[in-house]
Design an enzyme around this catalytic site. Sequence first.
Site, short mmCIF file in Angstrom:
data_model
loop_
_atom_site.label_atom_id
_atom_site.label_comp_id
_atom_site.label_asym_id
_atom_site.label_seq_id
_atom_site.Cartn_x
_atom_site.Cartn_y
_atom_site.Cartn_z
NE ARG A 163 -55.90 -74.55 68.04
CZ ARG A 163 -55.13 -73.93 67.93
NH1 ARG A 163 -54.58 -72.59 66.62
NH2 ARG A 163 -55.80 -75.50 66.66
CG ASP B 205 -45.97 -79.22 66.02
OD1 ASP B 205 -46.54 -78.01 66.17
OD2 ASP B 205 -46.01 -80.04 64.99
#
Length: 441
Positions: free
Chosen positions: A65, A305
Amino acid sequence: MKILIRGGRVIDPARQYDAIADVALAAGRVIGVGQVPDGFSANRVIEARGCVVAPGLVDLAVRLREPGHEHEGMLESEMAAAVAGGITSLVCPPDTDPVLDEPGLVDMLKFRAEKLHQARVFPLGALTRGLGGEVLTEMAQLTESGCVGFSQAEVPLQNVQVLQRALQYASTFGYTVWLRPQEYHLGKGVAASGPLATRLGLSGIPVAAETIALHTIFELMRATGARVHLCRLSSAAGVDLVRRAKAEGLPVTADVSINSLHLTDVDIGYFNADMRLTPPLRQGKDRDALRAGLADGSIDALVSDHTPIGHDDKMLPFGEAVPGATGLELLLSLALKWGNESKLTLAQALARVTSEPVRVLGDALGSLGQSAGRLVEGGVADVCVFDPLAEWQVTPEALHSRCKHTPFDAASSGTRMPGRVRHTLVAGTLAYSAAPEVNAA
């Protein structure tokens, strides 16, 4: 700093080494496995009796992020989660904000990550500018900045001619293109097509969305000679196609997520948004084929993931919830769980999260590729020490990641996780320690 890891079960899947031994580290390198060099005097001793001493884990699918969430301290929390999960190297896709399509953005991410002195970060550059699917990025410049490959992340290319040109260019310079196989128009649903999606009234994504994309990719690979890594396979039919492509000799590798390896669409239950994932959870036969494919080598690596999703983005109706889940701290445990259930040796299970991911990365790692994911004398001292008999449950309090949503949450699944990381060392430095067995010599 000289460190002695004493009395653990040392497992190096790459060279099939499995023995009770000491491991000596100095100047960021492994200087002894089994035989400690004469005159070696440790500044610190890690008691590892009853624990496994393995190469640091390598995760090929981690969203940090950043760029985009610097104000939230997201990079710090997710890197802390990585080392708490025994992960010493990770690959991050380019779907940040802004997209990793310029060298300056890649340089900034690597600089910020290196300042934390935790896991090594290997970015994927965007295949097209802004992931828009129209104009190719400057792949050579992005490679010089440290990108290990090029990807569209979760944005499928609609224009096959653009994909063809991308593969031609990548083949010319030896770059690897990372693609998640999904046909653009068929992939717009929120759950896997099948009886459950129909009963719940959820828009479905058919298996054909994956297989059509795979057929296209393989045809273009035959025409261009490009090397492709397939990200997060989800179907039995997809595994079969990859198996055939490898038998044909195509330069293809593949991975599968911890979610698809352990869960099915039935786990969605009554619209549990924690099960809103990409790719979607499919039927039991697909999960079984993925597990078998990972065991026989048709699928090369297991990935977390890791996609941190905020609480508000998950507290929505299933179809509107943002797909994704935290996974960094679950990768080791779910690899061990899969290995136990598949009746594999500990070394075989660990290979899928250590040496095999490094093989996927190949030459992109440079000199680091000779020893990452391995425990060899003279190699980089990236080490994970874990207790294989410990069990734990996934609770918000147990996770270092800022985002706590996961399908394996104990409150909803009741799952007990095997294996617990005790220490993680990156380049010979203790990046994480959960146990008191670290003593000054």
